[in-house]
Design an enzyme around this catalytic site. Structure first.
Site, PDB file in Angstrom:
ATOM      1  N   CYS A   9      -5.008  -2.902 -12.617  1.00 47.63           N
ATOM      2  CA  CYS A   9      -4.057  -2.631 -14.029  1.00 47.63           C
ATOM      3  C   CYS A   9      -4.171  -3.845 -14.891  1.00 47.63           C
ATOM      4  CB  CYS A   9      -2.775  -2.727 -13.209  1.00 47.63           C
ATOM      5  SG  CYS A   9      -2.280  -4.102 -12.254  1.00 47.63           S
ATOM      6  N   HIS A  59       4.308 -14.256 -24.221  1.00 46.59           N
ATOM      7  CA  HIS A  59       4.969 -13.003 -24.089  1.00 46.59           C
ATOM      8  C   HIS A  59       5.319 -12.272 -25.484  1.00 46.59           C
ATOM      9  CE1 HIS A  59       6.087 -15.421 -20.549  1.00 46.59           C
ATOM     10  NE2 HIS A  59       5.689 -14.440 -20.005  1.00 46.59           N
ATOM     11  N   ASP A  65      -5.640 -12.056 -13.277  1.00 44.17           N
ATOM     12  CA  ASP A  65      -5.599 -13.161 -12.663  1.00 44.17           C
ATOM     13  C   ASP A  65      -6.534 -13.328 -11.826  1.00 44.17           C
ATOM     14  OD1 ASP A  65      -3.183 -14.887 -13.069  1.00 44.17           O
ATOM     15  OD2 ASP A  65      -1.843 -13.233 -12.612  1.00 44.17           O
ATOM     16  N   GLU A 114      -4.595 -10.199  -6.561  1.00 44.19           N
ATOM     17  CA  GLU A 114      -4.861 -11.299  -7.693  1.00 44.19           C
ATOM     18  C   GLU A 114      -5.490 -12.464  -7.383  1.00 44.19           C
ATOM     19  OE1 GLU A 114      -1.510 -10.529 -10.996  1.00 44.19           O
ATOM     20  OE2 GLU A 114      -0.450 -10.677  -9.244  1.00 44.19           O
TER      21      GLU A 114
HETATM   22  C1  PEP Z   1      -2.992  -9.221 -13.741  1.00 42.61           C
HETATM   23  O1  PEP Z   1      -3.034 -10.508 -13.462  1.00 42.61           O
HETATM   24  O2  PEP Z   1      -4.228  -8.679 -13.807  1.00 42.61           O
HETATM   25  C2  PEP Z   1      -1.806  -8.578 -14.132  1.00 42.61           C
HETATM   26  C3  PEP Z   1      -1.785  -7.429 -14.581  1.00 42.61           C
HETATM   27  O3  PEP Z   1      -0.524  -9.353 -13.974  1.00 42.61           O
HETATM   28  P1  PEP Z   1      -0.268 -10.119 -15.590  1.00 42.61           P
HETATM   29  O4  PEP Z   1      -1.259  -9.973 -16.539  1.00 42.61           O
HETATM   30  O5  PEP Z   1       1.216  -9.746 -15.786  1.00 42.61           O
HETATM   31  O6  PEP Z   1      -0.137 -11.749 -14.811  1.00 42.61           O
HETATM   32 MG    MG Z   2      -1.021 -11.167 -12.722  1.00 39.01          MG
END
Ligand code: PEP
Ligand code: MG
Length: 746
Positions: A676, A363, A629, A605
């Protein structure tokens, strides 16, 4: 208390103190130290090896071995018994050294005459600085009391090394904390910056490791521990009415502060001749070395407690480190590790962040990224080297840190920063222009966010909206579960700041690497594939319901877009959507306004969702590919594991085939699709995704400029042709073909 060590080691420490206080050169001091130890231990040989660099140990002083070998004999970390002691950080004690596994004979030292070997690491706060060795001709094992005495002495040597007491002539004895040092870590957040070191936990310097008055030191220690216990009790009192989980954590903390074993060991050390602060450090050092090797996460957590308590105790004893008003104008934060809450307290005034630990998905990393502050993680031992105020250059693009750089490096670095500033100007000049390719394709560039502090970047970066708002950051930075009212006020502020632009709120994505400090951790062998994200939301719907209500209230009648993380099959999406429907009905029943329009989407994901029934793509109002992910599951490569996470290329044709499959399915169902994950913000990746047909990319604000710049210069049909040619050629990845072609385009 070992009988022998108490009187003997006190005597030895007394003589050492005299030697250390003398005005002689560093080398002469070190020579005197080995003489004293050899005679006190009735050993023929006493030697001190210190690190010359992080991999090489050098014989720096000896009584008993050939003097000519001093500063000549060197060994690699792990090599021979000395190297083994340093590498393991633990004592090697043997009656017959040549018979030991890994023994390496150094002919120039003349050590063939000696049989027994006892190597004790010279370590300070878990960092091994060198090795103290005692050898004898007769075959004998050092007794526990003798080993204890050597540990005490090694502790003093470590302190004195740190203080520069052995600086002077001799290659290995040049002053600590003065030379330029380069650290090679891992990229956490790209960007470069120059500034001055600001230590998160400034080193407490113990200038008086030896005492001649154990009673006085014991009284100081007892008083300090008493003050510490009172302060922990006060923390507990303050927390009592607030939060049960927090109280539990503090109770464990208090148990440690009251541990009689800890106290007894420190008192023994003081009785043996150490000062109170040296005793605290000795126990802290040993515990760090022992526990940091433990695979048990519970024990490692306790190590943090003990570490924290020891630091507090040291500050009480020395009065150092309490004043934190000394932040330079251009601070670069240097820390072993840092939580997101602590990082947020420093705010955006930091110019850069360097961590010894940390991971790309942690984080603190997410916060640093949101702020676009250059971050290097895994910079081993930097807190040992860096001093407050040192000049420091952070190359976040390469993961390299220059501490106390010389003039040439500083000049080269300045040029690099100037070049980047020019690039930033270029990006600023196209900020209000669309990301339109030469072939006329319009790509919507959005930004990822998670903090209110991110929102100003919306205007600054030229992003058209927020494609991913990670709501868990608000849960992670607190030490108790946020209340519905707080959350709805926050979502309201986010929408206000977005000023009519779309924000896709992702519901709470916890589990895996995102562990809420106030929730009992799950002991799962494989958390990334475990009970996380929507799985937690559906199994324990209380928090999900509360969050959906907060989102509906926060929208205050404005359009709302919500997406669920980690959907793996259609039933999960339907169940989650049913929660949203129920929440809406409840709001209507209560007479609250509901959003003008509600979009409910899913994050894709896991590979399985790409192959969900057609109706899933029809039912979802929108889909966003969470590439971070998705990639880790597609390639079976942990995104947190530095060894494997870069092993497989995003532009690998198999991964691109999966992305293309999702694009086609969304197109068939007429469902808006975005990407994303981090890769959306990498210009070459973004180009290839756009060439495959993706029309919305969501990324860190700092990436919007570079991606737009790239997109505006290319014709996607040409990019696609390059990709197809690479595939036809049998390439595993299209990266080479596209990158080579790009050289002639931009
Ligand atoms: C991802 O898994 O690409 C995502 C945007 O979520 P996070 O990075 O928060 O797991
Ligand atoms: Mg993710």
């Amino acid at each position: 208390m070992p009988e022998r060590s108490e009187s003997e080691s006190r005597k030895l420490l007394g003589r050492l103190r005299e030697a250390l206080a003398s005005h002689s050169e560093g080398q002469a001091r070190l020579d005197r130290v080995v003489d004293l130890i050899a005679s006190s231990m009735e050993a023929e040989v006493c030697s001190i090896y210190l690190f010359r660099d992080s991999e090489t140990l050098e014989l720096c002083a000896t009584q008993g071995l050939e003097q000519d070998s001093v500063h000549q004999t060197r060994m690699r970390l792990g090599e021979g018994l000395v190297g083994r002691t340093a590498k393991s950080g633990s004592i090697v004690n043997t009656a017959n050294a040549p018979a030991e596994k890994g023994f390496r004979y150094m002919p120039e030292t003349g050590e063939e005459r000696y049989s027994s070997f006892c190597g004790v690491p010279i370590q300070r706060l878990g960092d091994v600085l060198g090795v103290l060795v005692v050898q004898t001709k007769t075959e004998r094992i050092m007794t526990p009391d003798e080993v204890y005495a050597l540990e005490i002495v090694a502790m003093v040597i470590a302190e004195m090394t740190e203080l520069g007491a052995f600086v002077g002539e001799g290659a290995a004895l040049s002053a600590l904390h003065q030379k330029p040092v380069i650290f090679r870590g891992t990229v956490g957040q790209e960007g470069t910056s120059a500034g001055r070191v600001y230590l998160h936990e400034p080193r407490v310097v113990v200038t008086n490791p030896i005492s001649d008055d154990p009673e006085k030191e014991k009284a100081r220690l007892n008083d300090a521990v008493e003050t510490l216990r009172k302060s922990v009790d006060n923390m507990l009192l303050g927390a009592r009415s607030v939060d049960v989980e927090q109280v539990q954590v503090l109770e464990a903390y208090r148990m440690f502060a009251n541990s009689s074993g800890w106290m007894r060991r420190m008192q023994d050390d003081v009785q043996s001749g150490l000062s109170a602060e040296a005793a605290v450090e000795k126990e802290q050092s040993l515990a760090r070395a022992r526990l940091s090797k433990s695979p048990d996460p519970y024990l490692r957590e306790r190590l943090h407690d003990l570490d924290d308590l020891s630091n507090r105790l040291l500050r009480i004893l020395t009065g150092q480190g309490e004043d934190r008003t000394d932040m330079p104008d251009d601070p670069i934060l240097v820390a072993r590790n840092i939580g997101p809450g602590e990082l947020l307290e420093y705010g955006k005034k930091l110019r850069g962040i360097i961590l010894e630990e940390g991971s790309v998905g942690s984080h603190a990393t997410i916060v640093a990224r949101a702020w676009a502050i250059p971050l290097v993680i895994n910079a081993k031992s930097i807190t040992r080297e860096a001093l407050n105020g040192d000049t420091i250059l952070v190359d976040g693009d390469q993961g390299i840190v220059h501490l106390r750089p010389d003039e040439t490096v500083q000049n080269a670095f300045r040029d690099k920063i100037a070049m980047q500033a020019r690039a930033q100007e270029r990006y600023a000049s196209i900020r209000d222009l669309p990301a339109e390719t030469k072939c006329g394709a319009l790509i919507s560039l959005q930004m990822n966010a998670g903090l209110i502090a991110d929102l100003p970047s919306l205007a600054g970066s030229g992003a058209e909206g927020v494609g991913l708002f990670r709501t868990e950051l608000q849960f992670l930075i607190r030490n108790q579960m946020p209340k519905r009212g707080e959350l709805s006020a926050l979502y309201d502020r986010v929408l206000n700041a977005a000023d009519g632009r779309r924000v896709a709120f992702r519901t709470l994505d916890i589990g895996s690497d995102k562990v809420l400090p106030y929730m009992k951790p799950n002991d799962e062998p494989n958390p990334a594939m475990g009970w996380r994200a929507i799985r937690v939301g559906l199994d324990k719907p209380g928090v999900l319901r509360m969050q959906l209500q907060a989102l509906l209230r926060g929208s205050a009648g404005r359009p709302l877009a919500v997406m669920f993380p980690f959907i793996t099959q259609i039933s999960e999406f339907r169940d989650a959507k049913a929660e949203m429907d129920k929440a809406v009905e409840r709001e209507i029943r209560l007479g609250h306004p509901i959003p003008a329009k509600i979009e409910v989407g899913a994050m894709l994901e896991t590979p399985s969702l790409a192959f969900a029934p057609d109706v899933f793509f029809e039912e979802a109002d929108f889909i966003s590919i969470g590439g971070n992910d998705l990639k880790q599951f597609f390639f079976a490569a942990d995104r947190e594991n530095e060894r494997v996470r870069r092993r497989y290329d995003t532009l690998d044709i198999s991964f691109l085939a999966l992305v293309k499959h999702v694009i086609d399915r969304c197109a068939a169902a007429d469902t808006p699709l975005s990407f994303c994950g981090e890769d959306a913000g990498r210009p070459v990746e973004a180009l290839c995704f756009a060439a495959l047909g993706l029309r919305t990319l969501s990324m860190r604000p700092a990436s919007v400029g570079p991606v737009k710049h790239m997109l505006r210069r290319v014709d996607l049909t040409e990019v696609k042709a390059m990709m197809d040619a690479a595939i036809a050629k049998g390439d595993q990845s299209v990266r080479r073909a596209v990158s080579d072609w790009l050289v002639y385009q931009v």
